[in-house]
Design an enzyme around this catalytic site. Structure first.
Site, PDB file in Angstrom:
ATOM      1  CG  ASP A 135      -2.717   8.041  -1.481  1.00  0.00           C
ATOM      2  OD1 ASP A 135      -2.793   8.666  -0.403  1.00  0.00           O
ATOM      3  OD2 ASP A 135      -2.352   6.857  -1.555  1.00  0.00           O
TER       4      ASP A 135
ATOM      5  CD  GLN B 294      -3.921   2.543   6.604  1.00  0.00           C
ATOM      6  OE1 GLN B 294      -4.639   2.804   7.579  1.00  0.00           O
ATOM      7  NE2 GLN B 294      -4.395   2.520   5.376  1.00  0.00           N
TER       8      GLN B 294
ATOM      9  CB  ALA C  49       0.781   6.843  -3.949  1.00  0.00           C
TER      10      ALA C  49
ATOM     11  CE  LYS D   9      -5.610   5.793   3.961  1.00  0.00           C
ATOM     12  NZ  LYS D   9      -6.398   4.974   3.007  1.00  0.00           N
TER      13      LYS D   9
ATOM     14  NE  ARG E 223      -0.509   1.641   3.696  1.00  0.00           N
ATOM     15  CZ  ARG E 223       0.607   2.336   3.907  1.00  0.00           C
ATOM     16  NH1 ARG E 223       1.745   1.714   4.179  1.00  0.00           N
ATOM     17  NH2 ARG E 223       0.602   3.655   3.833  1.00  0.00           N
TER      18      ARG E 223
END
Ligand SMILES: CSC[C@H]1O[C@H](OP(=O)(O)O)[C@H](O)[C@@H]1O
Length: 341
Positions: A246, A205, A64, A257, A62
């Site tokens: 991202d 995360q 980008a 996020k 995970r």
């Protein structure tokens, strides 16, 4: 160093960059399975497109840049099972399957497009050429992240409290990270500071990955619940905020996020500088503004609501450029007004 995404040859050579003389095929995409962290450090070795798509979708890999690197080497891993005469046509089909895994991180599409166009320019379209291009993308990403670290590190002064959200560390990239890279550089330079890491619901995360990464590096890190960020700022504990991204639109609006936009609004209220760190491979100049960035809506089950209750679970939000003090790329620290043509 964290071997987030690498190429492992049949002889067990773990490659981040191309090495003359090392046989590249048969080989596999090797990733850290981030769903197992922080309890276990487990590697997956993949060469099947369905398994790679599933790994991206469940966030085994995970972030980008890491998704872009994984897609590039994943395409190569799958292509090595193709007949040469069908390679160009089938590589496009595999790339389309990989591109459908997640919609927001532009690196995924940029990396796949770069690999396919490389293939069309080759005298002979081979899987080995795809491995070479995938390793080039990975090596460039690692160098971009190191450069972001050197450009962003001066922002981190001795004794600061630095807030970050989600994980934009080595795990989200080829290595070193984006938002965390300046922290690694400042730490290596001997500066003492504390990182406040938002847990970042619903997949955590921040508490699982960022805290684990920084603790391993010996950097002082405090995990906070997402709903504590305002109070922590009000108490004067935060001097600086650095987050990843991202996808960044041409005007500097930045998708990151979910929860990042709220931090930017709080930062404005509290007069705290708010920076975005990302390689230029995360900039999508084809989009004039951030409202054009596709936002991934994820499985309601991730939120853990009561049975039968409706859930809204967007994975990202967009911070308008006017709330961003600066954007740190491998090219330097960009100040507003932003214009990424
Ligand atoms: C360096 S990109 C990191 C970026 O990606 C994360 O999203 P996800 O964990 O869903 O892949 C998050 O937005 C990070 O800031």
């Amino acid at each position: 160093m964290l071997e987030t995404v690498r190429w492992i040859t049949a002889e067990g050579n773990v490659l981040a960059g191309f090495e003359e003389g090392v046989p590249l095929l048969p080989g596999k995409l090797r990733i850290i399975d981030q769903t197992r962290l922080p309890q276990e450090l487990v590697y997956l070795e993949l060469d099947d497109v369905d398994e790679i798509v599933a790994a991206i979708r469940r966030l085994s890999v995970r972030g980008a840049p890491a998704i872009g690197c994984a897609a590039a080497l994943g395409l190569a891993a799958c292509a090595q099972h193709l007949e040469e005469k069908e390679l160009l046509e089938k590589a496009q089909e595999i790339a389309d399957q990989l591109a459908a895994s997640r919609p927001t991180a532009v690196n995924l599409f940029w990396a796949l497009e770069r690999c396919l166009s490389h293939l069309t320019r080759c005298d002979k379209a081979t899987a080995e050429e795809l491995v070479r291009e995938g390793l080039a993308i990975l090596e460039e990403d690692i160098q971009m992240c190191r450069a972001i670290g050197s450009h962003g590190a001066p922002l981190i002064k001795e004794g600061m409290g630095v807030l970050t959200h989600c994980n934009a560390g080595a795990l989200a990239t080829g290595d070193f990270g984006t938002a965390l890279s300046p922290m690694y550089v400042a730490h290596t330079a001997g500066r003492k500071f504390t990182v406040y890491s938002d847990e970042t619901r619903p997949l955590n995360q921040g508490s699982r990955l960022t805290a684990w990464e920084l603790q391993r590096a010996g950097i002082d890190v405090v995990t906070i619940c997402d709903n504590m960020a305002a109070q922590v700022m009000k108490e004067g504990r935060i001097d600086l905020i650095i987050v990843g991204s991202d996808r960044i639109a041409a005007n500097g609006d930045a998708a990151n996020k979910i929860g990042t936009y709220g931090l930017a609004v709080l930062a404005k209220h509290h007069g705290i500088p708010f920076y975005v760190a990302a390689p230029t491979s995360t900039i999508d100049s084809s989009l004039a503004t951030g409202d054009l960035i596709p936002i991934e809506i994820r499985d309601p089950a991730e939120v853990g609501a009561a049975e039968g209750v409706r859930v809204y679970n967007p994975a990202f939000d967009v911070t308008p450029n006017e709330l961003i003090s600066g954007i740190i790329t491998e090219g330097g620290l960009h100040r507003p007004p932003y214009g990424f043509a």
